[in-house]
Write a protein that holds these residues in place. Sequence first.
Motif, PDB file in Angstrom:
ATOM      1  N   VAL A  60       0.826  -1.205   0.000  1.00 37.96           N
ATOM      2  CA  VAL A  60       0.000   0.000   0.000  1.00 37.96           C
ATOM      3  C   VAL A  60       0.862   1.257   0.000  1.00 37.96           C
ATOM      4  O   VAL A  60       0.544   2.245  -0.683  1.00 37.96           O
ATOM      5  CB  VAL A  60      -0.956  -0.012   1.210  1.00 37.96           C
ATOM      6  CG1 VAL A  60      -1.706   1.308   1.331  1.00 37.96           C
ATOM      7  CG2 VAL A  60      -1.944  -1.166   1.083  1.00 37.96           C
ATOM      8  N   VAL A  61       1.957   1.237   0.736  1.00 40.04           N
ATOM      9  CA  VAL A  61       2.867   2.382   0.739  1.00 40.04           C
ATOM     10  C   VAL A  61       3.405   2.621  -0.666  1.00 40.04           C
ATOM     11  O   VAL A  61       3.452   3.764  -1.153  1.00 40.04           O
ATOM     12  CB  VAL A  61       4.030   2.157   1.724  1.00 40.04           C
ATOM     13  CG1 VAL A  61       4.984   3.355   1.708  1.00 40.04           C
ATOM     14  CG2 VAL A  61       3.512   1.920   3.137  1.00 40.04           C
ATOM     15  N   LEU A  62       3.787   1.556  -1.363  1.00 39.22           N
ATOM     16  CA  LEU A  62       4.324   1.690  -2.716  1.00 39.22           C
ATOM     17  C   LEU A  62       3.265   2.225  -3.684  1.00 39.22           C
ATOM     18  O   LEU A  62       3.554   3.098  -4.514  1.00 39.22           O
ATOM     19  CB  LEU A  62       4.845   0.340  -3.208  1.00 39.22           C
ATOM     20  CG  LEU A  62       5.423   0.318  -4.632  1.00 39.22           C
ATOM     21  CD1 LEU A  62       6.595   1.294  -4.749  1.00 39.22           C
ATOM     22  CD2 LEU A  62       5.867  -1.091  -5.014  1.00 39.22           C
ATOM     23  N   LEU A  63       2.053   1.738  -3.591  1.00 39.55           N
ATOM     24  CA  LEU A  63       0.989   2.212  -4.486  1.00 39.55           C
ATOM     25  C   LEU A  63       0.696   3.691  -4.241  1.00 39.55           C
ATOM     26  O   LEU A  63       0.406   4.442  -5.186  1.00 39.55           O
ATOM     27  CB  LEU A  63      -0.270   1.365  -4.295  1.00 39.55           C
ATOM     28  CG  LEU A  63      -0.193  -0.058  -4.875  1.00 39.55           C
ATOM     29  CD1 LEU A  63      -1.373  -0.903  -4.394  1.00 39.55           C
ATOM     30  CD2 LEU A  63      -0.160  -0.015  -6.404  1.00 39.55           C
ATOM     31  N   GLN A  64       0.790   4.129  -2.989  1.00 38.88           N
ATOM     32  CA  GLN A  64       0.621   5.560  -2.716  1.00 38.88           C
ATOM     33  C   GLN A  64       1.725   6.372  -3.386  1.00 38.88           C
ATOM     34  O   GLN A  64       1.468   7.414  -3.997  1.00 38.88           O
ATOM     35  CB  GLN A  64       0.642   5.813  -1.204  1.00 38.88           C
ATOM     36  CG  GLN A  64      -0.585   5.331  -0.458  1.00 38.88           C
ATOM     37  CD  GLN A  64      -0.653   5.891   0.949  1.00 38.88           C
ATOM     38  OE1 GLN A  64      -0.982   7.062   1.143  1.00 38.88           O
ATOM     39  NE2 GLN A  64      -0.332   5.069   1.939  1.00 38.88           N
ATOM     40  N   LYS A  65       2.939   5.890  -3.265  1.00 34.61           N
ATOM     41  CA  LYS A  65       4.074   6.595  -3.875  1.00 34.61           C
ATOM     42  C   LYS A  65       3.887   6.706  -5.381  1.00 34.61           C
ATOM     43  O   LYS A  65       4.069   7.784  -5.975  1.00 34.61           O
ATOM     44  CB  LYS A  65       5.375   5.858  -3.557  1.00 34.61           C
ATOM     45  CG  LYS A  65       6.606   6.449  -4.252  1.00 34.61           C
ATOM     46  CD  LYS A  65       7.793   5.520  -4.189  1.00 34.61           C
ATOM     47  CE  LYS A  65       8.934   6.063  -5.061  1.00 34.61           C
ATOM     48  NZ  LYS A  65      10.056   5.108  -5.190  1.00 34.61           N
ATOM     49  N   GLU A  66       3.525   5.598  -6.015  1.00 34.06           N
ATOM     50  CA  GLU A  66       3.420   5.572  -7.473  1.00 34.06           C
ATOM     51  C   GLU A  66       2.269   6.440  -7.992  1.00 34.06           C
ATOM     52  O   GLU A  66       2.309   6.920  -9.119  1.00 34.06           O
ATOM     53  CB  GLU A  66       3.237   4.136  -7.959  1.00 34.06           C
ATOM     54  CG  GLU A  66       4.446   3.247  -7.749  1.00 34.06           C
ATOM     55  CD  GLU A  66       5.690   3.788  -8.460  1.00 34.06           C
ATOM     56  OE1 GLU A  66       5.568   4.251  -9.619  1.00 34.06           O
ATOM     57  OE2 GLU A  66       6.768   3.780  -7.845  1.00 34.06           O
ATOM     58  N   CYS A  67       1.248   6.623  -7.162  1.00 29.09           N
ATOM     59  CA  CYS A  67       0.081   7.396  -7.613  1.00 29.09           C
ATOM     60  C   CYS A  67       0.108   8.838  -7.110  1.00 29.09           C
ATOM     61  O   CYS A  67      -0.862   9.587  -7.327  1.00 29.09           O
ATOM     62  CB  CYS A  67      -1.205   6.710  -7.169  1.00 29.09           C
ATOM     63  SG  CYS A  67      -1.461   5.100  -7.958  1.00 29.09           S
ATOM     64  N   GLY A  68       1.200   9.232  -6.460  1.00 24.61           N
ATOM     65  CA  GLY A  68       1.378  10.632  -6.088  1.00 24.61           C
ATOM     66  C   GLY A  68       0.608  11.094  -4.871  1.00 24.61           C
ATOM     67  O   GLY A  68       0.278  12.279  -4.761  1.00 24.61           O
ATOM     68  N   VAL A  69       0.306  10.194  -3.941  1.00 20.92           N
ATOM     69  CA  VAL A  69      -0.385  10.584  -2.705  1.00 20.92           C
ATOM     70  C   VAL A  69       0.649  11.210  -1.769  1.00 20.92           C
ATOM     71  O   VAL A  69       1.508  10.522  -1.229  1.00 20.92           O
ATOM     72  CB  VAL A  69      -1.056   9.366  -2.027  1.00 20.92           C
ATOM     73  CG1 VAL A  69      -1.786   9.816  -0.758  1.00 20.92           C
ATOM     74  CG2 VAL A  69      -2.013   8.683  -2.982  1.00 20.92           C
ATOM     75  N   THR A  70       0.559  12.537  -1.591  1.00 20.26           N
ATOM     76  CA  THR A  70       1.547  13.265  -0.792  1.00 20.26           C
ATOM     77  C   THR A  70       0.846  14.294   0.085  1.00 20.26           C
ATOM     78  O   THR A  70       0.071  15.109  -0.424  1.00 20.26           O
ATOM     79  CB  THR A  70       2.553  13.995  -1.702  1.00 20.26           C
ATOM     80  OG1 THR A  70       3.117  13.082  -2.625  1.00 20.26           O
ATOM     81  CG2 THR A  70       3.654  14.634  -0.877  1.00 20.26           C
ATOM     82  N   PRO A  71       1.143  14.293   1.403  1.00 18.69           N
ATOM     83  CA  PRO A  71       1.877  13.250   2.116  1.00 18.69           C
ATOM     84  C   PRO A  71       1.067  11.960   2.168  1.00 18.69           C
ATOM     85  O   PRO A  71      -0.160  11.983   2.036  1.00 18.69           O
ATOM     86  CB  PRO A  71       2.054  13.840   3.517  1.00 18.69           C
ATOM     87  CG  PRO A  71       0.920  14.808   3.667  1.00 18.69           C
ATOM     88  CD  PRO A  71       0.658  15.364   2.314  1.00 18.69           C
TER      89      PRO A  71
END
Length: 964
Positions: free
Chosen positions: A539-550
């Motif tokens: 889930v952390v990786l999918l957030q990173k790849e989809c631009g969820v920041t923070p």
Amino acid sequence: MALSRAPSQSLGISSYALEVNQALLKEDDDLLRQTFLSVFREHHPQLANKVDVIFALAQAWCMSESDSDFEMLEKRLEALTPDETILVSSAFSQLLNLHNVTEESITARVEKAARLGEVEQATRSTNKSLQRLVSKLQIKPEDIYAALCSQTVDLVFTAHPTQATRQSMLKKYGEIRHAMDRLHNTRLSNYERLETLDEIRSQVQGAWRTDEIRRRKPTPQDESREGLTYFHETIYSGLPVFLRRIDTALKNVGQPPLPLDAKLFSFGAWMGGDRDGNPFVTPDTTRDVVIGARLSAVTLMTEQIEKLIYELSIWRASPELKERAKQVQARHAAGAEGEFLETKKNTYDVVFMSINEPFRLVLSDIRARLQRTKDVLHHCLEHSAVNVHEALESDPEAYADEVELLATLRLCYDSLISTGDVHIANSKLLDVLRQARIFGLCLCKLDIRQESVKHTEAIDAITTYLGLGSYKEWDEGKRMEFLVNELIGKRPLLPPDLPMTPEVADVVGTFRMLAQLPNDSLGAYIISMAHTASDVLAVVLLQKECGVTPMLRVVPLFETLDDLQYAETAMRQLYSNPWYFNHIKGKQEVMIGYSDSGKDAGRLAAAWGLYEVQEALTKVADEYSVHMTLFHGRGGTVGRGGGPAHLAVLSQPPGTIRGTIRVTVQGEVMEQQFGEKESAFHTMDLYTSAVLEATLAPTQEPPELWRDTMKEMASTSCDGYRAVVREDDRFVSFFQSITPVNELGRMNIGSRPAKRRSHGSIDTLRAIPWIFAWTQVRFHLPVWLGVGDALNKMIAAGKLELLQDMYTNWMFFRVTLDMLEMVFAKADPRVVKMYERALVQPELHGLGDELLAKFQETERGLLTVMKHSRLLSSSSTAFLQQKLQLRAPYVAPLNILQVSCLKLLRSIEGGAPVEALVPADYKPSEKAVALLSRGAEKHPFVAGIEDTMIITMKGIAAGMQNTG
């Protein structure tokens, strides 16, 4: 009748107070029943006498337990025509809901009386907890103050479909409850009393003439709107009042008020974010509910600012505030002598403001910006392609979050303090500051929940497309290595042209949508059915790849007994990973599931499994110096971990609650805890005091002997439970025959399906319909099955005194057995036998006999350990016993009618011609046909039977609601 204690009674739950409560409950129950029957007689004069007779027969049977009384009641109900049946079932359902109103009204008055010192309840208020911590436990007041200032209870409203009553009906019942409260006000004049009685009658009639059946399934947006009503009605206005009481309680122990940045409570929601097995929660759904919650927050804050504008007419101000007022004035068109005209949008309210009223100038600017924020949100709601986060950030006149709002309110507060207007600062303005701090401009943060396998499938789609192999086929070590490498690396992993199945597209689409939403509207990302460390990193990786920041904090949810036992290993693996350890910055949240663990292993085994996993998770977090917050996924019923909030917190393992806790508030529990102002206040008081005590004065560690005994009992209980539910080939057929589990979907009480997947049976069935179905037949099997095996094995081994010692001195064990006793008191084997005789194939009756024998053995073992001669025989449960006795005559007719409906519906589904089932001499009138069909495009008889079935389910649910 006022609640007070007799002069000769010492402060406590006196027999006098108990008698008063019981008398009030009986009096109120009689009043509402007679009011309803009067309304019913007005509309159905010929049927009213039959309802009177049926109620009298039901009372006779409940008191005598005579077979002949039951047969008389059954014959009366069987003699009803189809249109009479639907009206009678609805009448008894309404009577149960009205009775629940009386219970809630009495409870609210008792809680208020307890705060006034007229009576004392078993649970402690925060004020009493502070006094106990200081005087009895000798804890320094400043240490208590520090703990309270850093304490946060996060209550998360979910869309779990356990509230069977329509929102429109709840509103009417709420009005009745308020009128009942006024009725008990001794200062009412005769005129006011008569007017109040008329209002009660009006609302009772309105409820009766309202269709109590949901004619369509609610959407997730509907569920969100219903959940937000509690903020509008009780929570938003009630929380600052509660915080003021905390300030007073702190003053009583010589401490200052709570600091402005204290956040004793925060609120979350799953409605519109919980996509676990719910195909109707899409990325667009999540976007809609986030915007809707922000619009509610802005509306509520605007109302508070408008009140402040009229209140803060003061001319003295600090230089900083005067300068801000000048800046505001400069941005507006100037009028004569420095005044400007502000017209509130969509109203005729015109306010003249001068530089000599600097607070009003500054606050009017807040109001204008809030209105602009609302305009932007409405634009986003109407245009689904707009990035909500960017739209708010890019508009300088809108608020993107509460930071600027809080700074401006704080400027006003500091100005008042500096000019000596302390009392004004600490009045309405302080309340608004606290509302802005706690609710912000999002009201409640939306959690996202999805099943772990969905993320696995999404990562697998990526690795397969890139030629890296099948992620699903990799072992845990290879998965972790891949995920960490990608998290460390800077290259994009998600190909723009990735071919996606609808399921994968939904997962990726959800993360991409989260990247477009205001981050302060988002809470945690919950992984249901979490098993391993890789489930979290995926889930952390999918957030990173989809631009969820923070990024959203990722929370694994361990649910089944096996997952609970593996949870420590999974978290240790995560903490020991350098990248992840740096990522969480010393804080971790872990959710534990009460519902699915109970469904998997039985209530006793699940309770102990949850106890042990909390200890293990706390231990491993301490090893890595991580502050862990436990998220308790409790339901409303005992079978899903429900129980009184105060005891639920204090019965947790010592040392596992350290100032922070998250708890789900599900279904009907929302109404019970926040439907009325006194209840909302009491709920907040209980959680605050319980968490404070659990943090500063945790209970003693149980002796090793108790732990070993509990472990053995849990194992025995689990084996006994699974031997029936999983290993007995007869069980699934018996369950589906004797309960209305296959008919529950007709109720339309929630947006999500009853099963996570369309195939399968018990394993894929959700915990809610599993519990709900057994509750309908008043057997409550998931709560007690296996417990008798454990208790009686211990008793046979000569360990009765040990069990009694555990019950007397161990909070966890005592609460577990007390909740079990309450469930047994609500069960009725006679009703179970009625369902079995009518609905279960004869070849399965042997299993029914075996289960009833287990039920009786469990009850005997329970009473032996508790040293009770019968259920609810102790003085502390006398009031509960009366509640159940008053409900029983309302529930019994509904059970009988439900059995009749189930027989008919199953005959129709089995191919029986409808005409053969309709009584030959039944010739319905045009009015009766309209009542039966309600616009349904099917045979009126069938439509009427289906509606009656739904009404009985709703009524029985009201009768069986958690009375603990």
